[in-house]
Design an enzyme around this catalytic site. Structure first.
Site, mmCIF file in Angstrom:
data_model
loop_
_atom_site.group_PDB
_atom_site.id
_atom_site.type_symbol
_atom_site.label_atom_id
_atom_site.label_comp_id
_atom_site.label_asym_id
_atom_site.label_seq_id
_atom_site.Cartn_x
_atom_site.Cartn_y
_atom_site.Cartn_z
ATOM 1 N N GLU A 218 -9.600 2.605 8.784
ATOM 2 C CA GLU A 218 -9.750 4.125 9.093
ATOM 3 C C GLU A 218 -10.978 4.736 8.299
ATOM 4 O OE1 GLU A 218 -5.456 4.497 9.062
ATOM 5 O OE2 GLU A 218 -5.705 6.126 7.641
ATOM 6 N N ARG B 86 -12.795 13.095 3.717
ATOM 7 C CA ARG B 86 -12.524 14.058 2.720
ATOM 8 C C ARG B 86 -12.623 13.609 1.455
ATOM 9 N NH1 ARG B 86 -8.205 11.344 1.096
ATOM 10 N NH2 ARG B 86 -6.652 10.505 3.035
ATOM 11 N N GLY C 10 -0.178 4.835 7.177
ATOM 12 C CA GLY C 10 1.051 4.272 7.327
ATOM 13 C C GLY C 10 2.217 4.767 8.290
HETATM 14 C C1 MV4 Z 1 -2.695 -2.580 9.322
HETATM 15 C C2 MV4 Z 1 -2.020 -3.542 8.361
HETATM 16 C C3 MV4 Z 1 -1.907 -4.887 8.847
HETATM 17 N N1 MV4 Z 1 -2.416 -5.185 9.754
HETATM 18 N N2 MV4 Z 1 -3.328 -3.105 10.357
HETATM 19 C C4 MV4 Z 1 -1.541 1.409 6.836
HETATM 20 C C5 MV4 Z 1 -1.735 2.937 6.727
HETATM 21 C C6 MV4 Z 1 -3.081 2.627 7.698
HETATM 22 N N3 MV4 Z 1 -4.251 2.817 6.852
HETATM 23 C C7 MV4 Z 1 -3.016 1.167 8.337
HETATM 24 N N4 MV4 Z 1 -2.207 0.460 7.413
HETATM 25 C C8 MV4 Z 1 -2.011 -0.674 7.843
HETATM 26 N N5 MV4 Z 1 -2.860 -1.304 8.754
HETATM 27 C C9 MV4 Z 1 -3.326 -4.280 10.716
HETATM 28 N N6 MV4 Z 1 -4.041 -4.734 11.850
HETATM 29 C C10 MV4 Z 1 -1.352 -3.088 7.097
HETATM 30 C C11 MV4 Z 1 -1.475 -1.734 6.811
HETATM 31 C C12 MV4 Z 1 -0.514 -1.286 5.652
HETATM 32 C C13 MV4 Z 1 -1.283 -0.845 4.535
HETATM 33 C C14 MV4 Z 1 -2.709 -0.981 4.657
HETATM 34 C C15 MV4 Z 1 -3.381 -0.741 3.359
HETATM 35 C C16 MV4 Z 1 -2.439 -0.365 2.259
HETATM 36 C C17 MV4 Z 1 -1.165 -0.109 2.296
HETATM 37 C C18 MV4 Z 1 -0.685 -0.534 3.658
HETATM 38 C C19 MV4 Z 1 0.911 -0.382 3.533
HETATM 39 C C20 MV4 Z 1 1.539 -0.796 4.784
HETATM 40 C C21 MV4 Z 1 0.949 -1.362 5.677
#
Ligand code: MV4
Length: 446
Positions: free
Chosen positions: A287, A291, A165
């Site tokens: 991603e 781990r 995030g």
């Molecule tokens: C995103 C997304 C929406 N659209 N990618 C948050 C951390 C990292 N794992 C990537 N994340 C996100 N990528 C696209 N194209 C929304 C998030 C995101 C999120 C993802 C999963 C769980 C919680 C989150 C909180 C905020 C943003």
């Protein structure tokens, strides 16, 4: 099997790893900062080494002290747990250079998955569905404008060295893109020392579904089904569950096969978790974590596999004891992260634990390191315990979790136990399938 393993972590996960080691007949070395001298993970280990003062960069991130502790104690391997050095490729390489085993994947996989652009490119090539967008770093403003036009606004600018995030910005049009690009690049440079960014289609209300894999060096690449981690606040998971409610098995099986074949092509070793955004019936790779994860217990309860035990065994070159056909998850499991935090402003709270009464009974597991009289230090993360409630069905697991939260007593410090009770009692949550925005959008009305 290893004779002695150094656990390069603290808190509940150090206690958890110690259990797997001692059950395997492995002698354990705990490391601790000065503030953690009286911590539970030190008390239960076979021996312990104070590796420095309290700040993490002088203690739990102090790679030289940790390697010195291995040399002093004769530990042959290091278990990094999660956080700290668990995804630090150079630490893994340093251990290798000192003829020590890093209980985790090969450092080349750690660095590949740590670079979010490279990870996405690799997964794309292996047929893993990814979010539409750029598969390389943005080279110029013009490049960003063209890519954003192709995928359509809103888009997300993401730092390649980011993750969890950090280093992300949603932009809704070209004007905002031009303004935000230099800012996010600067932030990426100062936070991660690497200013490369990429652009993806913004998925505005996804669920967070992750697939657990385990791979050994004998050609076995297994999946252990999925977890739903959508109940989050400010990018911090609050409550996780397995399996993910409301997704058909065929859709999940298709994803599992894709994940396994990607692991085979990578020749991956050890535990891994592939994180996906899930919206409108589609999975999009976000991603990969190389781990052990905080929420691993819910997978353990359903598959009855000790993930840390298997992780240690495959790091020792052994085969995974089971095969894919024998992995049949049974029931439903929910993990509530019990944090030392103020219930109104969520700020971390510190203090000395007064009366501590852990819940128990059928289907209840509490992974913790606290005890009555323990002084919670403010230097580290505020996770006190993980309540894992398992039942025959999701409703049964919810009822068990609520019953345990009512039973649990942690005096002397503020916790988020009440927040968990509200989440588990809410109609929306009980229906299942809430998105990653649900908790933040509803927290005040829960
Ligand atoms: C995103 C997304 C929406 N659209 N990618 C948050 C951390 C990292 N794992 C990537 N994340 C996100 N990528 C696209 N194209 C929304 C998030 C995101 C999120 C993802 C999963 C769980 C919680 C989150 C909180 C905020 C943003």
């Amino acid at each position: 099997m290893f004779d002695k393993v150094l656990i390069a972590n603290r808190g509940e996960i150090a206690v958890r790893i110690n259990r797997a080691c001692q059950e395997l007949g492995i002698s354990t070395v705990a490391i601790h900062s000065e503030a953690d001298a009286d911590s539970m993970h030190v008390r239960i280990a076979d021996e312990s080494v104070c590796i420095g003062p309290n700040p993490v960069n002088k203690s739990y991130l102090n790679t030289h002290s940790i390697i010195a502790a291995c040399e002093i104690t004769g530990a042959q391997a290091v278990h990094p747990g999660y956080g700290f050095l668990s995804e630090n490729a150079s630490f893994s390489k340093m251990l290798e250079d000192h003829k020590l085993i890093f209980i985790g994947p090969n450092h080349s996989h750690i660095s590949a998955m740590g670079d979010k652009i490279q990870a996405k490119k690799i997964m794309n090539e292996f047929g893993v569905p990814t979010v539409p967008g750029s598969d390389k770093a943005i080279e110029s403003e013009k490049d960003a404008i063209n890519i954003s036009k192709d995928i359509g606004y809103p888009v997300l600018i993401k730092a390649s060295a980011g993750g969890g995030g950090r280093g992300m910005k949603v932009v809704n049009d070209e004007k905002e893109l031009k303004q935000s690009l230099p800012i996010i690049k600067q932030e990426a440079l100062s936070f991660f020392g690497n200013d490369s960014v990429y652009i993806e289609k913004f998925i505005d209300s996804p669920r967070h579904i992750e697939v657990q894999v385990i791979c050994d060096s004998h050609g076995n690449f297994l999946h252990l089904h999925e977890r739903d981690c959508s109940v989050q606040r400010r990018n911090q998971k609050v409550l996780e569950e397995a399996l993910a409610p409301g997704i058909e098995d065929e859709k999940k099986d298709e994803l599992f096969q894709i994940c396994i074949s990607a692991m085979e092509k990578m020749q991956y070793l050890g535990l891994g978790t592939l994180e996906f955004l899930y919206e409108n019936g589609e999975f999009y790779f976000m991603e990969m974590n190389t781990r052990l994860q905080v929420e691993h217990p819910i997978t353990e309860m359903l598959t009855r596999i000790d993930l840390v035990r298997e992780q240690i065994c495959v790091a020792h070159g052994e085969k995974i004891f089971t095969n894919q056909d024998n992995i049949k998850p049974l029931g439903h499991s929910i993990e509530c992260r019990i944090n030392a935090e103020n219930s109104s402003d969520f700020k971390p709270s510190v203090g000395t634990i007064g009366l501590f009464h852990p819940p128990a009974g059928n289907g209840i597991r509490l992974d913790t390191f606290i005890y009555s009289g323990y002084k919670v230090p403010h230097y580290y993360d505020n996770l006190l315990a993980k309540l894992i409630a398992t039942g025959r069905t999701r409703n049964h697991a919810i009822k068990r979790a609520l019953r345990s939260l009512n039973e649990m007593v942690i005096d002397g410090i503020d916790t988020n136990i009440d927040l968990h009770k509200k989440i588990l009692s809410s109609e929306e949550f009980r229906k299942g399938s809430v998105s990653i925005n649900w908790l933040e959008n509803n927290i005040s009305s829960l």
